[in-house]
Write an enzyme that holds these catalytic residues in place. Structure first.
Site, PDB file in Angstrom:
ATOM      1  N   ASP A 217       0.858  -1.179   0.000  1.00  0.00           N
ATOM      2  CA  ASP A 217       0.000   0.000   0.000  1.00  0.00           C
ATOM      3  C   ASP A 217       0.900   1.238   0.000  1.00  0.00           C
ATOM      4  OD1 ASP A 217      -2.477   1.547   0.469  1.00  0.00           O
ATOM      5  OD2 ASP A 217      -1.575   1.892   2.439  1.00  0.00           O
TER       6      ASP A 217
ATOM      7  N   ASP B 151      -0.307   5.161   0.824  1.00  0.00           N
ATOM      8  CA  ASP B 151      -0.600   6.166   1.843  1.00  0.00           C
ATOM      9  C   ASP B 151      -0.728   5.520   3.222  1.00  0.00           C
ATOM     10  OD1 ASP B 151      -1.263   8.796   0.228  1.00  0.00           O
ATOM     11  OD2 ASP B 151      -2.135   7.120  -0.875  1.00  0.00           O
TER      12      ASP B 151
ATOM     13  N   THR C   3      -2.527   0.861  -4.410  1.00  0.00           N
ATOM     14  CA  THR C   3      -3.084   1.975  -3.660  1.00  0.00           C
ATOM     15  C   THR C   3      -4.563   2.188  -3.933  1.00  0.00           C
ATOM     16  OG1 THR C   3      -2.916   4.381  -3.309  1.00  0.00           O
ATOM     17  CG2 THR C   3      -2.296   3.556  -5.479  1.00  0.00           C
ATOM     18  N   SER C   4      -5.237   2.776  -2.956  1.00  0.00           N
ATOM     19  CA  SER C   4      -6.653   3.124  -3.122  1.00  0.00           C
ATOM     20  C   SER C   4      -6.833   4.402  -3.924  1.00  0.00           C
ATOM     21  CB  SER C   4      -7.317   3.300  -1.750  1.00  0.00           C
ATOM     22  OG  SER C   4      -7.336   2.097  -1.039  1.00  0.00           O
TER      23      SER C   4
ATOM     24  N   LYS D 180     -10.235  -1.269  -3.164  1.00  0.00           N
ATOM     25  CA  LYS D 180     -10.340  -1.636  -1.756  1.00  0.00           C
ATOM     26  C   LYS D 180     -11.606  -1.007  -1.173  1.00  0.00           C
ATOM     27  CE  LYS D 180      -5.277  -1.371  -1.285  1.00  0.00           C
ATOM     28  NZ  LYS D 180      -4.183  -0.649  -0.601  1.00  0.00           N
TER      29      LYS D 180
ATOM     30  N   ASP E  75      -1.521  -0.493   5.949  1.00  0.00           N
ATOM     31  CA  ASP E  75      -1.783   0.133   7.250  1.00  0.00           C
ATOM     32  C   ASP E  75      -3.253   0.130   7.639  1.00  0.00           C
ATOM     33  OD1 ASP E  75      -2.716   3.442   6.819  1.00  0.00           O
ATOM     34  OD2 ASP E  75      -2.166   2.193   5.129  1.00  0.00           O
TER      35      ASP E  75
END
Length: 224
Positions: free
Chosen positions: A18, A20, A111-112, A143, A168
């Site tokens: 991931d 961020d 990543t989202s 996600k 995270d």
């Protein structure tokens, strides 16, 4: 009785990370952007609680009626891409990406964020850019669905069961577990250790606390 096998007993053939909250600290920019968005669209910011790690499209789908979602999504993308102030690389992130690249371990950022947002933040932080970056722009369901992790593994040509995931958020971890990824490492930047331990196989404060050894194009997590 023999102890249960650990997911870290054997090396991993690929790594999915991931961005961020895992590789970079963008929380201040994220909060500024979403507070501005909430003011513009008449949404109570308290309704964003528990949404970390979820794609903007999925967040908005839970907040606004269908006829407002397209404009709302375009607007949050515009706000976030324009605000990269104060975003920094988290401890150990650049070093891990560098070691994986030097060891030719198949590695992807998953990543989202959308493609434009991901590239803006990578450029602003000068984060090492792996060959594969999967974003919310690349999948129909981001996600908390497993699709981004599955796509990341496929683009690396690695079975998800042979992938190490570093994340995270609870949403991202649950999605990775559903995708069948073998080893889940959680970083405590946005969730509590107690929460993360319910899903992750290993919890660390940041990536400087993750010990790895690269060998023959694979990566092993050590000291677990």
């Amino acid at each position: 009785m023999p102890s249960a096998a650990s997911p870290f007993d054997t090396p991993f053939a690929g790594v999915l990370l991931d961005m961020d909250g895992t590789l970079i600290d963008s929380i201040a920019a994220v909060e500024r952007s979403w507070l501005q968005w909430c003011a513009e669209f008449g949404v109570d910011p308290l309704r964003l609680r528990g949404m970390h790690g979820v794609t903007a499209a999925n967040v908005i789908a839970g907040l606004l009626p269908p006829d407002r979602r397209a404009d709302a999504h375009a607007r949050i993308r515009e706000i976030e891409v324009a605000d990269v102030e104060g975003i920094v690389v988290l401890p150990g992130a650049a070093e891990l990406l560098g070691a994986l690249a030097d060891g030719r371990v198949p590695t992807a950022i998953v990543t989202s964020g959308t493609r434009d947002l991901a590239e803006a933040r990578i450029a602003a932080t000068r984060l090492p850019h792996p060959p594969v970056v999967v974003t919310a722009s690349d999948v129909e369901r981001g996600k908390p669905f497993p699709d981004p992790w599955l796509l990341g593994a496929r683009l690396l040509d690695v079975d998800p069961a042979e992938c190490l995931v570093v994340e995270d958020s609870m949403a991202g971890l649950l999605a990775a577990r559903e995708a069948g990824c073998r080893g889940l490492v959680a970083v405590t930047s946005t969730s509590t250790r107690e929460e993360l331990e319910t899903v992750a196989d290993l919890v660390v404060d940041d990536l400087s606390n993750l010990s790895t050894v690269v060998e023959s194009g694979h990566v092993r997590v050590v000291g677990v």
